[in-house]
Design an enzyme around this catalytic site. Structure first.
Site: not given
Ligand code: 5GP
Ligand code: 5GP
Length: 224
Positions: A59, A113, A117
């Site tokens: 992630h 990401e 981050h």
């Molecule tokens: P974070 O948790 O890093 O702030 O954000 C996750 C973001 O990435 C969300 O906006 C989500 O829609 C997007 N995203 C795209 N693909 C994925 C995935 O496979 N898993 C997750 N958890 N988020 C994803």
């Protein structure tokens, strides 16, 4: 002698040092179980490269502070540039697949990401080394193997939260944090695994602080 110059040079040097110093204490390295992203009420979309492997996917690698706070979106001038990770694309597709809808090749997730981050760790990484470091961490871990060695399989069964944590600790040497979410029927399940990495991104460490959240004592490990 020009006194304004003699004062401002050291101050400028100090400011330069401060602006390049890392503004975080460690990283969370977060892996997601695709089955638990996909079986929720919200469901999921497979990437255009096809259904990901039945394995944990990356992630993110998230700069974090010892007090639990974290920086985000640190450098708006440093947008994700796909050409910088050209050599990593097939590995990103296999190991850092997106499951969000609508289907795309993963660029949306990697962009998010990096910008949210990764740009907060530009004191130690450029875009290429940020993604390369996360990919190398994942391949050094073998999380699924650690769980399977303890008889914990993604078979839709229920496993003790403690047995899951113990198996990962046995395999990696470090205590993980487990994040749960709920499936379409409201059952608590294994969603994400957090491990901590030192501020230079070079080795796992014991987590200085764990996120807060709630898992049931017995959680589902869904199939994918
Ligand atoms: P974070 O948790 O890093 O702030 O954000 C996750 C973001 O990435 C969300 O906006 C989500 O829609 C997007 N995203 C795209 N693909 C994925 C995935 O496979 N898993 C997750 N958890 N988020 C994803
Ligand atoms: P204890 O701190 O006594 O091990 O756990 C108390 C409760 O905290 C558990 O029932 C569980 O809900 C939660 N808990 C403990 N460890 C974790 C963890 O790693 N992740 C999550 N999400 N909850 C945990």
């Amino acid at each position: 002698m020009n006194s304004s110059a003699s004062v401002s040079l050291p101050i400028l040097l100090l400011l330069a040092a401060l602006s390049s110093a890392q503004a975080y204490d460690f990283f969370y390295f977060v892996l997601q179980w695709p089955g638990s992203y996909c079986d929720t009420k919200q469901s999921c979309c497979y990437p255009t490269s096809g259904k990901p492997a039945a394995d944990f996917g990356i992630h993110g690698l998230w700069p974090n502070n010892n007090d639990g706070s974290y920086p985000s979106n640190c450098d708006p001038s440093s947008g994700f540039d796909k050409s910088k990770v050209r050599g990593l694309l097939s590995s990103l597709q296999s190991n850092w697949p997106t499951l969000a809808c609508p289907s795309n090749d993963g660029t949306n997730f990697w962009t998010h990401e990096w910008e949210k981050h990764g740009t907060c760790a530009e004191s130690v990484f450029n875009e290429y080394s940020y993604f390369k470091t996360a990919l190398d961490l994942k391949s050094s871990l073998n999380l699924l193997q650690s769980l399977q060695s303890a008889g914990i399989q993604p078979d839709g069964g229920y496993y003790g939260l403690k047995s899951i944590k113990d198996a990962i600790e046995q395999g990696t040497g470090y205590t993980p944090y487990i994040e749960c979410n709920v499936d379409g029927s409201g059952n608590s399940q294994l969603y994400q695994v957090y491990l901590c990495v030192d501020s230079s991104g070079s080795q796992l460490i014991e987590c200085p602080i764990f996120p807060r959240g709630k898992c049931n004592p017995q959680i589902e490990f869904p199939m994918f």
